[in-house]
Write an enzyme that holds these catalytic residues in place. Structure first.
Site: not given
Ligand code: UT7
Length: 328
Positions: A113, A255, A285
């Site tokens: 990520c 994030h 996500n």
């Protein structure tokens, strides 16, 4: 040392919208559970046949257009992704070919990520001494074909997408500047999120596929705790390094993994909800894409304006985490 600025942003999110109700037909879950536990209402997924370089090339072309640069001016292409088109070559080289960025050196960074933030940090280092003038940094991921649709605690979370920025040397005060960077890793925690099969430890085989080892394995609950800790620590480190207070920050892009993680982090940092950019409800996500996609949308919608102070932070498999502070 030369100052580095973001000259253009771009993003591409696949057109196929997958609402929470899609999973209700497949597994024991509900729109209500997914919404309240994660904040996700829908996510985007690729059509069969699309690959990471397809998304990355579109996002990059859009960032180049905003920057007013042509691809052949690029000196460097860094793609943060753990889902490249193929095991080899890198997605960076394929994007270089697709864009016609003949003179750029191109490679991938597999940092899950925070791959986009790792990419920014690398590009900044390459550019600071002036030897590299223009860089493209992309964060992108196609996770929809890496998830086990029987594993209800992971399959509802992820989506596909790509975001990009074009960097150049800053021309002065109103041109923006990357002010602070922090990237960190803790390999002791690699088991928390991993894809066991398809690499050199467990190569592709019928047996590997039968055991579902090609899919993301995640200890969600444990990951949650480390997410809050690392996002807060990294952000605080940069805030302290730069000698600012959190109320000077105009926009915070954490994030986009789970609204509860984002709320907890913003609260601990003392950043009010109105200053937090949120896209998790519509994209889920998207791993390395989450920050550059949110950044591009906030820039294009006029939320983030020239001169704004922006903090971004991310964490993911590795564990990896990091943050960046820049004046847009
Ligand atoms: O980019 C980095 C990637 N990772 C993350 O950011 C993940 C971080 N973790 C999370 O976001 C959360 O931990 C999850 C969303 C994964 C899970 O939420 P949670 O509040 O931590 O739930 P839990 O794992 O504690 O599970 C609570 C219950 C369990 O049932 P029992 O054992 O209490 O009966 C789960 O089986 O919720 C159940 N559950 C579900 N129920 C309905 C787990 N997934 C689902 C689901 N639908 N999709």
């Amino acid at each position: 040392m030369k100052k580095i600025a973001i000259k253009g942003t771009g993003s591409y999110s696949p057109e196929r919208v997958v609402p929470n109700s899609y999973f209700e037909k497949m597994i024991d879950t509900s729109d209500e559970w997914i919404t309240t536990r994660t904040g996700i209402k829908e996510r985007r997924m690729i059509e069969k046949g699309q690959a990471m370089s397809d998304l990355a090339t579109l996002a990059s072309a859009s960032a180049l257009q905003m920057a007013g640069f042509s691809a052949d001016q690029l000196d460097l292409i860094v793609i943060g992704t753990s889902t490249a088109d193929m095991l080899s070559p890198s997605c960076g080289c394929i994007v270089q070919h697709r864009l016609g960025a003949k003179k750029a050196v191109a490679f991938d960074v597999n940092a899950a990520c925070p791959g986009f933030i790792y990419g920014l940090a690398i590009a900044q280092k390459f550019m600071q001494d002036g030897s590299y003038g223009k860089a493209l940094v992309v964060g992108g991921e196609i996770i929809s074909n890496r998830i086990d649709y029987q594993d209800r605690s992971t399959c509802v979370l992820f989506g596909d997408g790509a975001g990009a920025v074009v960097l150049g040397h800053s021309n002065g005060n109103d041109d923006g500047e990357i002010l602070g960077m922090d990237i960190e890793s803790d390999g002791d925690l690699w088991r928390l999120i991993h894809v066991p099969g398809g690499g050199s430890r467990i190569p592709a085989s019928h047996e590997m596929i039968d055991q579902g080892l090609q899919y993301v394995k995640m200890q969600g609950n444990e990951t949650f705790k480390h997410a809050v800790r690392t996002l807060v620590d990294s952000s605080r480190k940069i805030i302290a390094q730069q000698g600012i207070t959190s109320d000077e920050i105009d926009w915070f892009i954490p994030h986009q993994a789970n609204i509860r993680i984002m709320d907890a982090v913003a609260e601990k940092l003392g950043i009010p909800t109105e200053k937090v950019i949120i896209t998790v409800h519509k994209y889920g996500n998207t791993s390395a894409a989450s920050i550059p996609v949110a950044l591009d949308e906030a820039v294009r919608s006029g939320q983030i304006r020239k001169g704004d102070l922006v903090l971004v932070s991310s964490f993911g498999a590795g564990l990896t985490w990091g943050a960046a502070l820049f004046r847009y």
